[in-house]
Scaffold this active site. Sequence first.
Site: not given
Length: 244
Positions: A28, A45, A76, A198
């Site tokens: 992330d 990315h 996504n 999370r």
Amino acid sequence: MSASPASAEPPPASGGGAVPRHVAIIMDGNGRWAKARGLPRVAGHRAGAEAARKVLRAAGEAGVECLTLYAFSSENWRRPEAEINDLMGLLRLYIKNELEALHREGIRIKVIGDHSAFAPDVAKLVDTAVARTAGNSRMTLCVALNYGSRAEIVRAVQRLASEAMVPEAIDEAAIDRALDTADLPPLDLLIRTSGEHRLSNFLLWQAAYAELLFTDTLWPDFDGEALRAALADFAGRERRFGGL
């Protein structure tokens, strides 16, 4: 070093210098990394793909049997079409550029999730990579593509139902065998980068006894040294699995 099947029973307590057999990472922070540098998200990315290369190398050197990377979640698809296209382009490029090197290094590529939803040429490239490396046993690179843990558990239950199993025969071991990760070692360590805390629908069943590590480092900045620090942290933990 080949991976052995997962078990419904937790593995023996470990720590004191132990190397996790199976490490999973929620990669992330690519977008925030790019934004902080005034770059388009695709640049983040691309940097993230380079980070994955470095971490895979470090994991293999450390003796990790399986590295699972959360590359594209089932959620996504909600992202802008242009970004999805960029991600698919990077996946194409990564497979074409890295496949033979991974094969030479004895790395088996495994995919969890439903990559058949991708464009036909991308799905075919993924299938080619899996088939090309199927006989390798030094290490497994497991890539989660169009993956969601809840959907995986639903598929597992559906598989068991299709086998007409009596309810009493469906236990934790049976569900383990029906999951996408059935042939992987039990998950020992789950890492999430970028400061989020999370699991985001990732390996929910498999993480039941995993050690969790959250770091503020954005994924493109997470490298071999960062992974080694995470492994050292894991080695210092005492895992009791509910015991004393």
